[in-house]
Write a protein that holds these residues in place. Structure first.
Motif, PDB file in Angstrom:
ATOM      1  N   GLU A 104       0.732  -1.055  -0.079  1.00 31.17           N
ATOM      2  CA  GLU A 104       0.302   0.205  -0.025  1.00 31.17           C
ATOM      3  C   GLU A 104       0.639   1.342   0.345  1.00 31.17           C
ATOM      4  O   GLU A 104       1.848   1.406   1.046  1.00 31.17           O
ATOM      5  CB  GLU A 104      -0.571   0.268   1.303  1.00 31.17           C
ATOM      6  CG  GLU A 104      -1.918  -1.485   1.268  1.00 31.17           C
ATOM      7  CD  GLU A 104      -1.775  -1.576   2.439  1.00 31.17           C
ATOM      8  OE1 GLU A 104      -2.777  -0.173   3.164  1.00 31.17           O
ATOM      9  OE2 GLU A 104      -2.399  -2.166   3.090  1.00 31.17           O
TER      10      GLU A 104
ATOM     11  N   GLU B 215      -3.483   6.902  -1.062  1.00 27.13           N
ATOM     12  CA  GLU B 215      -2.773   5.425  -0.794  1.00 27.13           C
ATOM     13  C   GLU B 215      -2.866   5.197  -1.967  1.00 27.13           C
ATOM     14  O   GLU B 215      -4.702   6.155  -2.130  1.00 27.13           O
ATOM     15  CB  GLU B 215      -3.144   5.782   0.233  1.00 27.13           C
ATOM     16  CG  GLU B 215      -3.101   4.155  -0.025  1.00 27.13           C
ATOM     17  CD  GLU B 215      -3.414   3.124   1.512  1.00 27.13           C
ATOM     18  OE1 GLU B 215      -3.068   3.472   2.349  1.00 27.13           O
ATOM     19  OE2 GLU B 215      -3.973   2.134   1.025  1.00 27.13           O
TER      20      GLU B 215
ATOM     21  N   PRO C 167      -3.061  -2.125  -4.875  1.00 30.52           N
ATOM     22  CA  PRO C 167      -2.837  -2.634  -6.032  1.00 30.52           C
ATOM     23  C   PRO C 167      -3.716  -4.440  -4.888  1.00 30.52           C
ATOM     24  O   PRO C 167      -3.050  -4.622  -4.360  1.00 30.52           O
ATOM     25  CB  PRO C 167      -1.423  -3.412  -7.089  1.00 30.52           C
ATOM     26  CG  PRO C 167      -0.891  -3.143  -5.647  1.00 30.52           C
ATOM     27  CD  PRO C 167      -1.352  -2.544  -4.717  1.00 30.52           C
TER      28      PRO C 167
ATOM     29  N   PHE D 229      -3.352  -7.768  -4.847  1.00 24.35           N
ATOM     30  CA  PHE D 229      -1.231  -9.067  -4.397  1.00 24.35           C
ATOM     31  C   PHE D 229      -0.836  -9.498  -5.832  1.00 24.35           C
ATOM     32  O   PHE D 229      -1.763 -10.059  -6.190  1.00 24.35           O
ATOM     33  CB  PHE D 229      -1.640  -9.206  -3.527  1.00 24.35           C
ATOM     34  CG  PHE D 229      -2.091 -10.680  -2.926  1.00 24.35           C
ATOM     35  CD1 PHE D 229      -1.686 -11.756  -3.586  1.00 24.35           C
ATOM     36  CD2 PHE D 229      -3.441 -10.496  -3.193  1.00 24.35           C
ATOM     37  CE1 PHE D 229      -1.967 -12.784  -3.033  1.00 24.35           C
ATOM     38  CE2 PHE D 229      -4.488 -11.603  -2.948  1.00 24.35           C
ATOM     39  CZ  PHE D 229      -3.815 -13.223  -2.776  1.00 24.35           C
TER      40      PHE D 229
ATOM     41  N   SER E 263       2.005 -13.309   2.751  1.00 24.69           N
ATOM     42  CA  SER E 263       1.505 -14.297   2.305  1.00 24.69           C
ATOM     43  C   SER E 263       2.440 -14.910   1.539  1.00 24.69           C
ATOM     44  O   SER E 263       3.082 -15.094   0.745  1.00 24.69           O
ATOM     45  CB  SER E 263      -0.047 -14.436   2.303  1.00 24.69           C
ATOM     46  OG  SER E 263      -0.179 -13.914   0.989  1.00 24.69           O
TER      47      SER E 263
ATOM     48  N   ARG F 123      -4.537  -1.150  14.922  1.00 26.70           N
ATOM     49  CA  ARG F 123      -3.542  -0.020  13.734  1.00 26.70           C
ATOM     50  C   ARG F 123      -3.046  -0.256  14.057  1.00 26.70           C
ATOM     51  O   ARG F 123      -1.468   0.922  13.552  1.00 26.70           O
ATOM     52  CB  ARG F 123      -4.582   0.801  13.062  1.00 26.70           C
ATOM     53  CG  ARG F 123      -5.856   0.578  12.405  1.00 26.70           C
ATOM     54  CD  ARG F 123      -5.544   0.582  10.667  1.00 26.70           C
ATOM     55  NE  ARG F 123      -6.554  -0.119  10.092  1.00 26.70           N
ATOM     56  CZ  ARG F 123      -5.727   0.368   8.562  1.00 26.70           C
ATOM     57  NH1 ARG F 123      -5.103   0.105   8.422  1.00 26.70           N
ATOM     58  NH2 ARG F 123      -7.007  -0.239   7.982  1.00 26.70           N
TER      59      ARG F 123
HETATM   60  P1  ADP Z   1      -5.856  -1.928   4.616  1.00 18.57           P
HETATM   61  O1  ADP Z   1      -5.858  -0.608   4.424  1.00 18.57           O
HETATM   62  O2  ADP Z   1      -7.475  -2.523   5.513  1.00 18.57           O
HETATM   63  O3  ADP Z   1      -4.793  -2.940   4.834  1.00 18.57           O
HETATM   64  P2  ADP Z   1      -6.266  -2.087   1.588  1.00 18.57           P
HETATM   65  O4  ADP Z   1      -6.957  -2.762   1.043  1.00 18.57           O
HETATM   66  O5  ADP Z   1      -5.777  -1.353   1.637  1.00 18.57           O
HETATM   67  O6  ADP Z   1      -6.425  -2.558   3.309  1.00 18.57           O
HETATM   68  O7  ADP Z   1      -5.216  -3.096   1.016  1.00 18.57           O
HETATM   69  C1  ADP Z   1      -4.593  -4.614   1.034  1.00 18.57           C
HETATM   70  C2  ADP Z   1      -3.635  -4.569   1.485  1.00 18.57           C
HETATM   71  O8  ADP Z   1      -3.649  -6.582   1.163  1.00 18.57           O
HETATM   72  C3  ADP Z   1      -3.527  -4.487  -0.568  1.00 18.57           C
HETATM   73  O9  ADP Z   1      -2.417  -4.407  -1.498  1.00 18.57           O
HETATM   74  C4  ADP Z   1      -4.316  -6.046  -1.628  1.00 18.57           C
HETATM   75  O10 ADP Z   1      -3.177  -6.226  -2.263  1.00 18.57           O
HETATM   76  C5  ADP Z   1      -2.931  -6.955   0.080  1.00 18.57           C
HETATM   77  N1  ADP Z   1      -3.942  -8.660   0.499  1.00 18.57           N
HETATM   78  C6  ADP Z   1      -4.910  -8.834   0.785  1.00 18.57           C
HETATM   79  N2  ADP Z   1      -5.075 -10.032   0.427  1.00 18.57           N
HETATM   80  C7  ADP Z   1      -3.212 -10.483   0.630  1.00 18.57           C
HETATM   81  C8  ADP Z   1      -3.265 -12.185   0.154  1.00 18.57           C
HETATM   82  N3  ADP Z   1      -3.903 -12.703   0.313  1.00 18.57           N
HETATM   83  N4  ADP Z   1      -1.817 -11.865   0.589  1.00 18.57           N
HETATM   84  C9  ADP Z   1      -0.764 -10.650   0.965  1.00 18.57           C
HETATM   85  N5  ADP Z   1      -1.367  -9.828   0.517  1.00 18.57           N
HETATM   86  C10 ADP Z   1      -2.717  -8.917   0.492  1.00 18.57           C
END
Ligand code: ADP
Ligand code: MG
Length: 729
Positions: free
Chosen positions: A215, A293, A296, A298, A346, A460
């Protein structure tokens, strides 16, 4: 008003949002149109060549010269359809960005006629001069030449009229001089280690991918205001500036509606990203004014990291078109939130299992718990190294400043999972487990998915938080290359998994059943590492004290935190996983310390110049105005009345004198400290001296300047103020 500031503000009135059109209403019409991905390869390569390429990619083996020629040819034909004229090896040296050197497709044949050519040889390897990039002493001992070599796992892409080929960058003798080389090794190491462990659960698993979803936080500022702030364009942050009367108190920016000029900027970024096959999905306002912010979907860690580097580069260019400057500095403005880059991490298998997501049955949950506990142990064992991977001159302002996790590493799991781990510790005894005990435990483990689904609490303030199906490492700074932390996380995880599997196999070899052995080992690992688990407020003072009681480390000086790149345990871990050699680790430390020294040196010079050339003269001229006023008053009024009428101005004259004298004295002292530090030969001592003696002056000088900003007539203040940088649009 100073001319610089006046014209900068005047420019703003003429700004209008640029109109940005999507190439088509259907995303799939243009998604990845500028990437030479496998489908395109299939189209542009002879069938056998494509098959040979995918085989080499699967096995991780090098490709032959003939194959490289065929691929280069296909790549060139495709690139010509996008009017490409140049190609470049695109790599990630140990600076804050990427590097590229453009070459035309032009060659001369025997008759000296120009022909367009792009051969396998230049696709696969080039030799840029390594001595122009940070190399941490590697250059001194070996030849200056370096190699860039094609990373076949990351597809070539087109920016403007240039074909970009992602490459690794290594020295003549094979040492890594970049972020990509060790990242590829770390990702391969965790694949190997995790796959071996997975096979004890499920023989169908033959590959494990490390995933990264980043992010990216950033600030936007109008280019005219930016250009009127030399500290911003020279150091990336404001070295002075009184806080704005209004900033983020009202919490009215986070998720608020996005201003039209910003929307059109973000829209263009999104379109350009999608053309490059970068799956940008999310965009929103952040907490601070003018902070935003993007994130993408992941991807595998190597590709995701390439994409992050591409996005940062793209943002800088597109911003200019929209009359913005984009700030990736971790703390461009004092007193309001800074920017981070959360790394969501992950591991997933080629059979479609996310190893950090609870399974559908007790067997799947055992696999999940095994990886979860190993990740906890990995963080516990590598607190110092994880910190070393994220500290920098910029990130220091952010860490522990009530907006970002402190320098203490801890993990947030959520209540339910913590209870599950507790129950393992309670229920697994020292004796041989009875079948009933095993069943009860497995049943308990089997309940995880339903519990987790209800779990909504997300903390957070935690630097390393479990967020349902991944871990989120939140301490990384916005300007850094994600690889720095991804190398440590995946490399250390590989090492941990290997140790765990060996112990497990030893127990099984002694005749203990797999499940019993597993439960016993899980219990042991939980007990060893559970002090790293923390559910409370990571920003609080109480946590600092508690963490100390728990024996967790909390190292604030950047120069000290960095030394853990070369600690005995780091060396052991990285060398046994074949990710870094000792000399590569030493060189990383040297590069980081030098980077730190140079950044503080530049900030100190810029502040010194601005203080003496911009601020002091303005303050003195305002003071002269006050003095003239006082002289005038004195000629008109008698002594008694003069005393009453002039008291406030006399006080102000005194105050300004005090500030000016203090600034001059501090700048002089700071320069002396720099001189002493600059004479030091040892890069470690020099960096420490900069941190201990030069750095504190920055805030001390700023303190007086920020007071002057409130005292001196706004009309003559030379630099755009915080309220303008943060709110004027
Ligand atoms: P938050 O701000 O609540 O953390 P966001 O939607 O801004 O949520 O960001 C979530 C991020 O986590 C995105 O970059 C997404 O691609 C990533 N993400 C979601 N699932 C996975 C996963 N299984 N492994 C790695 N990254 C992940
Ligand atoms: Mg997040």
């Amino acid at each position: 008003m100073s001319k610089l500031r006046f014209f900068a503000l005047k420019e703003l009135n003429n700004r209008v949002p640029l109109k940005v059109d999507r190439p088509s209403n259907k995303l799939s019409d243009y998604y990845a149109s500028h990437v030479f991905h496998q489908k395109k390869m299939q189209e542009y390569l002879p069938r056998e060549a494509f098959d040979e390429y995918t085989k080499a990619l699967d096995k991780g083996t090098p490709i032959s010269r003939e194959l490289a020629d065929l691929i280069a040819n296909g790549m060139k034909s495709w690139a010509k359809t996008l009017e490409v004229t140049h190609y470049t090896h695109w790599f990630q040296p140990l600076t804050d960005g990427t590097a590229e050197k453009h070459d035309g497709f032009i060659e001369l044949n025997e008759d000296f006629d120009a022909i367009e050519q792009f051969s396998g040889k230049v696709l696969v390897q080039q030799e840029p001069d390594a001595s122009s990039f940070p190399n941490g002493g590697i250059r001194n001992t070996f030849e200056a030449r370096g190699y860039t070599a094609w990373d076949t796992s990351s597809p070539a892409f087109v920016v403007d009229s240039t074909l970009c080929i992602p490459t690794i960058f290594i020295s003549y003798t094979g040492e890594a001089l970049d972020y990509k080389t060790p990242l590829l090794k770390a990702v391969a190491a965790v694949d190997k280690a995790a796959t071996k462990l997975c096979k004890l659960f499920d023989r169908n698993i033959s590959k494990v991918y490390a995933n990264l979803g980043w992010e990216q936080e950033f600030f936007l500022v109008d280019i005219a205001l930016y250009n009127a702030r030399p500290d911003l364009y020279l150091t990336g942050r404001t070295l002075m500036g009184h806080s704005s009367a209004k900033d983020q108190q009202l919490d009215d920016h986070y998720f608020g509606s996005i201003p039209p000029r910003v929307t059109s900027f973000l829209k263009e970024i999104e379109i350009e990203c999608h053309k490059l096959g970068i799956p940008i999905k999310t965009r929103h306002n952040e907490v601070a004014p003018n902070q935003f912010e993007v994130a993408p979907i992941f991807e595998n860690a190597n590709l995701a990291n390439d994409h992050n580097q591409q996005v940062m580069d793209l943002m800088k260019r597109v911003a200019q078109k929209h009359s913005f400057a984009v700030l990736f500095h971790e703390k461009p403005y004092k007193g309001i939130n800074g920017s981070g880059k959360h790394n969501n991490w992950s591991l997933s298998t080629d059979t479609g299992i996310n190893l950090f997501a609870p399974g559908k049955n007790p067997k799947g949950n055992l696999l999940f718990l095994t990886f979860l506990v190993n990740a906890i142990k990995m963080v516990y064992k590598n607190q110092d190294l994880l910190r070393a991977s994220i500290v920098s001159a910029g990130n220091t302002h952010r860490l522990g400043a009530n907006e970002a996790p402190p320098a203490i590493l801890s993990i947030f799991l959520g209540r339910e999972l913590t209870e599950t781990l507790d129950s393992i510790v309670e229920q697994v005894g020292d004796n041989k487990m009875t079948p009933e005990e095993k069943t009860t435990l497995k049943l308990g483990v089997g309940r995880i998915p339903e519990i987790l689904l209800d779990s909504t609490d997300r903390n957070r303030t935690s630097p390393f938080a479990f967020t349902g199906n991944r871990f989120e490492f939140r301490a990384a700074g916005s300007s850094t290359n994600c690889a720095a932390s991804m190398i440590v996380i995946n490399g250390a995880m590989a090492y941990q998994l290997n140790q765990f599997r060996e112990e497990l196999e030893n127990l099984i070899a002694k005749g203990i059943s797999r499940d019993e052995a597993l439960f016993k080992l899980l219990k042991k690992e939980i007990l060893e590492s559970q002090t790293i688990l923390f559910e409370g407020d990571g920003y609080s003072e109480a946590w600092k004290e508690e963490a100390q009681r728990r024996g967790l480390s909390n190292i604030n000086p950047v120069t000290e935190a960095l030394t853990y790149y070369v600690s005995e345990s780091t060396k052991k871990m990285f060398t046994s996983e074949r990710i870094f050699t000792e000399s590569e680790l030493n060189s990383r430390l040297e590069v980081e310390l030098e980077k730190y020294t140079k950044k503080i040196q530049i900030e100190s010079r810029v502040l010194g110049d601005l203080a003496i050339n911009h601020i002091v003269p303005i303050a003195v001229s305002y003071q002269n105005r006050l003095l003239r006023n006082l002289v005038g008053l004195k000629t008109i009024f008698d002594d008694e009345e003069f005393k009453v009428l002039s008291a406030d101005r006399l006080e102000l004259v005194r105050e300004i004198s005090y500030r000016v004298t203090s600034i001059k004295k501090l700048v002089k002292e700071m320069i002396e400290c720099r001189k002493v530090a600059n004479k030091m030969d040892c890069y470690t001592e020099k960096a420490e001296a900069y941190e201990r003696t030069v750095y504190p002056h920055l805030d001390e000088i700023r303190y007086h300047i920020d007071h002057l900003e409130m005292e001196v007539d706004d009309e003559i203040w030379p630099l755009p103020k915080y309220r303008e940088l943060l709110f004027a649009r």
